[in-house]
Structure formats: structure tokens, C-alpha cells
Design a protein around this motif. Structure first.
Motif, mmCIF file in Angstrom:
data_model
loop_
_atom_site.group_PDB
_atom_site.id
_atom_site.type_symbol
_atom_site.label_atom_id
_atom_site.label_comp_id
_atom_site.label_asym_id
_atom_site.label_seq_id
_atom_site.Cartn_x
_atom_site.Cartn_y
_atom_site.Cartn_z
ATOM 1 N N GLY A 90 57.520 47.994 85.229
ATOM 2 C CA GLY A 90 56.614 49.031 85.703
ATOM 3 C C GLY A 90 56.960 49.560 87.076
ATOM 4 O O GLY A 90 56.460 50.613 87.482
ATOM 5 N N THR A 91 57.811 48.855 87.813
ATOM 6 C CA THR A 91 58.142 49.267 89.174
ATOM 7 C C THR A 91 59.288 50.273 89.145
ATOM 8 O O THR A 91 60.346 49.995 88.589
ATOM 9 N N CYS A 92 59.082 51.430 89.737
ATOM 10 C CA CYS A 92 60.133 52.467 89.702
ATOM 11 C C CYS A 92 60.001 53.391 90.900
ATOM 12 O O CYS A 92 60.054 54.612 90.764
ATOM 13 N N LYS A 93 59.783 52.826 92.087
ATOM 14 C CA LYS A 93 59.616 53.634 93.293
ATOM 15 C C LYS A 93 60.846 53.616 94.192
ATOM 16 O O LYS A 93 61.141 54.613 94.862
ATOM 17 N N ASP A 94 61.571 52.493 94.223
ATOM 18 C CA ASP A 94 62.704 52.370 95.143
ATOM 19 C C ASP A 94 63.929 53.135 94.675
ATOM 20 O O ASP A 94 64.633 53.760 95.477
ATOM 21 N N ILE A 95 64.191 53.086 93.381
ATOM 22 C CA ILE A 95 65.350 53.812 92.858
ATOM 23 C C ILE A 95 65.194 55.324 93.053
ATOM 24 O O ILE A 95 66.131 55.992 93.519
#
Length: 432
Positions: A90-95
Motif C-alpha cells: 500500500g505504500t507508494c509515496k517515496d518512489i
């Protein structure tokens, strides 16, 4: 509180060729660096403390305090490591940050390295995102060519080399000490703490490990000041935050808002629930954080707010599920992931996740027994707080919270099986 739609971290994302150094400089980039290099390193550490910036990688540890733990005058080299592994479901902020605005991270890396007296920094990126790795490497080359990296940066006498390192796609390498082992060329497994990375990190030297979003915030703090940063968000969790919305939402994606924004507000920004089907459950910070329900729509999504409501902010990976989704099925799929990604170093996690998967798969297949729920909770109790790292704790969170809020769904699986057993017994007796 500022307008929640005023972009800070994402302000360049919509600029043409936003990833180039020309665009970055044209939009105010690399203006914080000369200011930082004219200050004393300790002043930068204090400014970071005053800003209240907390780690955006999940734990929420005060960033300035972490920098201050690095011993000075110890005669050892100091290192900065950027955790860009981003493996939490669910994490997709850094890329997206590294793709759209890599120089904000690089400028933050330079300022942070100067503050902790590090002359070498490594950006550890998940190996599957090859496009992101290429873009970061191109940005690093641009920074070297402009004199922002290398020897005697901007005539300050400060030297810094930056390396972009591709990992091999292991979830466990999101844990900082496993990441350090991987960076050193060993199998990624968590280390026993203490000693902590601040004194014995990369190559047994003092090391700061920070998340991408954390370090990308640093240039804005240097330019805007601690008070400006604190004007956003809440008192104990200030600043802007990138929230990742995925699942049954009309417009999934990244939404920047002040810390403490609620899911109700974020759903308004994202156009509401997809197809108008009501919300059933959601994760505030990825699948390793305890589930929330529709009753938690107005929980402030900052570190204190999420904790007070019984979960964790984590990486603000908000996975949204409507009423068509079975909670036991979702929990099973998450548990299969954690079982697969367990490094196997400690028994509670290695064996516990294996048995949790066996039980959940049997239940979801309609073969649950009345004792399965108690067994699940018992296994979770033997994993929680007993694992070598936080992977075990994260693996049990969806199970225990799922049973807490949706126990009837788990019981239904057991009742269906009990009915089958009862019917079979009656039929066998009749045939006898």
C-alpha cells in the motif's frame, strides 16, 4: 492550519520535466543548501529539532534527535543512509517523489550529511523500480556536474559522495539494520540492538538511517524555518505529509495534506468511495498497522491520533476496502505476504507466520473449526513482542484487529464448517 491543498513536498510534481536540475533550480531548488553550508552543523540539528520533524518511514522518531545521537570527535567516518526500499503493501509515496522530484531528496541528503558530519551517503532503493534508480542516478550526475556533490561543495570545504544502491527486493530490508547488512553485501537480516546504528551502523561506524520523505522535507525547513513548518499539522506531529490512497476510492493516488488530516477529508479530495459502495475497513499505515473501520473516519491521521484510536500512522499507506470485501480473505492475503517475506532468523516469526497462514487458508476455504479463532489469537500472542524485529508485530496486526472488529465474519466460517460436520454426522447415523 494552512490550506490542505497548498502543496509543499509535491509542488514540483506537475512541472514539465520536473525531475531535471534545471526545473528544480528554476522553482527554488538548491537555495537551501548555501544557507545550510554557512551555518554550523549543530545549528542545523537544532533547527530540525525545533521544527518537530518526525520520521516519515513509519516509526515517527524525532529526526533532529536521531541526528543528535551521532557522536562527534570519535575519529570514525560518519554515514547517511536513505531508506528508499518502500516495501510495505500500500505504500507508494517515496518512489513518486524520487521520480518526480529527485533533487529535493539529493539537496536534503547534502544538508543532512553536512549536519551529521558525513562525507558519504547511500540511497538504498528497491531493486524492482529500475526506472526510479535510473532517474536517481541521472540526478546524482547532474548534482556532481553543478558542484553540489563532490569536493569542496560551493567552496565550503565540505566534501560528499553519494551512491545509489539497488536492493534485491526483500521486504525485510526495510528494517534499518537489515538494510545496512544488505548494503554491506550480506544477506539482509535484522541485527540485535543495541548497539544502535547511531554508534555502530554501516561498517560499524556512526550512521543515520532516514526515509526519503523525511530527508526531502529538510530543504523546506531550512528555507522556511522551524516556525513555518510547525504552522502545518498538529502540535506533536507537525508539517506536511504525503498520504497514499489505494483500493476502492474514486481517484487513488498521492494526496499531500497537513499531518492530522482525517480520512473523511482525504476521501473528499479523492472523490469519495468508488461506485458509491460504502466503506467497510481500511489501513491507516499499510497492512502492518491495525485495521480501522468506518467508525474511524474522523481520526486525526498523525502519530498520536492513530495511536490513541488503537492503530499506527505507519507510512500513511491508506488501503480502502468497501463492503464487498471479506475481512478474513484480506487478512489471509496479507499474512501470506508476511510469511513469504519473513527472513527466518527468529522462531516466533518464521514458525508463527507459517501456522497463521495454514489456519487462515483452511478457514477461508470453508473448513474452519470453532477453536481456530482462539488458536489464531494464541499464535499472534506468541509472535507479538517476541520477534527479532517488527515484521512479526506487523504480521499479527491485521489478524488481531480483524478479529476485534469483524469477529462475526471469522465465526461464520467456523459455523459453516460446524454445520457441515453436524449434517455429516446426522447422515452417517441415519445410514447406520
Amino acid at each position: 492550519m494552512v490550506d490542505p491543498l497548498t502543496p509543499v513536498l509535491t509542488k514540483r510534481w506537475t512541472e514539465p520535466r520536473s525531475w531535471t536540475i534545471e526545473t528544480y533550480e528554476r522553482t527554488g531548488g538548491y537555495t537551501a543548501l548555501p544557507k545550510a553550508l554557512k551555518a554550523h552543523p549543530d545549528q542545523l540539528i537544532q533547527q530540525c529539532k525545533d521544527s518537530g520533524l518526525r520520521g516519515r518511514g513509519g516509526a515517527g522518531f524525532p529526526t533532529g534527535m536521531k541526528w543528535g545521537f551521532i557522536p562527534q570527535g570519535d575519529g570514525k567516518p560518519h554515514y547517511l543512509v536513505i531508506n528508499a526500499d518502500e516495501g510495505e503493501p500500500g505504500t507508494c509515496k517515496d518512489i513518486p517523489t524520487m521520480m518526480a522530484d529527485p533533487h529535493s531528496l539529493i539537496e536534503g541528503v547534502i544538508i543532512t550529511s553536512y549536519a551529521i558530519r558525513a562525507n558519504f551517503a547511500a540511497i538504498y532503493v528497491r531493486g524492482e523500480v529500475l526506472h526510479c534508480i535510473r532517474r536517481l542516478n541521472a540526478a546524482v550526475r547532474e548534482a556532481y556536474a553543478k558542484g553540489y556533490l563532490g569536493k569542496d561543495i560551493l567552496g565550503s570545504g565540505f566534501d560528499l559522495d553519494v551512491v545509489v544502491h539497488a536492493g534485491a527486493g526483500a521486504y525485510i530490508c526495510g528494517e534499518e539494520t537489515a538494510l545496512l547488512d544488505s548494503l554491506e553485501g550480506r544477506r539482509g537480516q535484522p541485527r540485535l540492538k543495541p548497539p544502535f546504528p547511531a554508534t555502530s551502523g554501516l561498517y560499524a561506524s556512526p550512521t543515520v538511517v532516514n526515509n526519503v520523505e523525511t530527508i526531502a522535507s529538510v530543504p523546506f525547513i531550512v528555507n522556511g524555518g522551524a516556525d513555518w513548518f510547525r504552522a502545518m499539522g498538529r502540535d506533536r506531529s507537525p508539517g506536511p505529509k504525503i498520504y497514499s490512497l489505494s483500493g476502492h476510492v474514486t481517484s487513488p493516488g498521492q494526496y499531500e495534506a497537513p499531518m492530522g488530516t482525517t480520512l473523511r477529508q482525504l476521501l473528499d479530495m479523492a472523490g469519495g468511495m468508488k461506485d458509491g459502495i460504502p466503506l467497510k475497513f481500511w489501513t491507516p499505515g499499510g497492512s502492518s498497522t491495525p485495521l480501522f473501520t468506518a467508525e474511524h473516519l474522523d481520526v486525526p491521521l498523525d502519530f498520536e491520533g492513530a495511536a490513541e484510536a488503537g492503530s499506527m500512522l505507519g507510512t500513511t499507506a491508506i488501503q480502502i476496502f468497501n463492503e464487498t470485501v471479506s475481512v478474513p480473505w484480506a487478512v489471509m492475503k496479507w499474512t501470506e505476504f508476511y510469511k513469504h517475506e519473513s527472513c527466518g532468523k527468529c522462531t516466533p516469526c518464521r514458525e508463527g507466520t507459517y501456522w497463521l497462514v495454514q489456519i487462515l487458508q483452511r478457514m477461508v476455504a470453508g473448513n474452519g473449526t470453532a477453536s481456530d479463532i482462539d488458536t489464531l489469537l494464541d499464535v499472534c500472542d506468541n509472535i507479538l513482542g517476541r520477534s527479532f524485529c517488527a515484521l512479526g508485530d506487523g504480521a499479527v496486526s491485521p489478524i488481531t484487529s480483524g478479529i476485534k472488529y469483524f469477529k462475526d465474519e471469522f465465526l461464520a466460517l467456523c459455523h459453516e464448517n460446524s454445520s457441515k460436520i453436524g449434517a455429516s454426522t446426522v447422515l452417517a447415523g441415519a445410514n447406520a
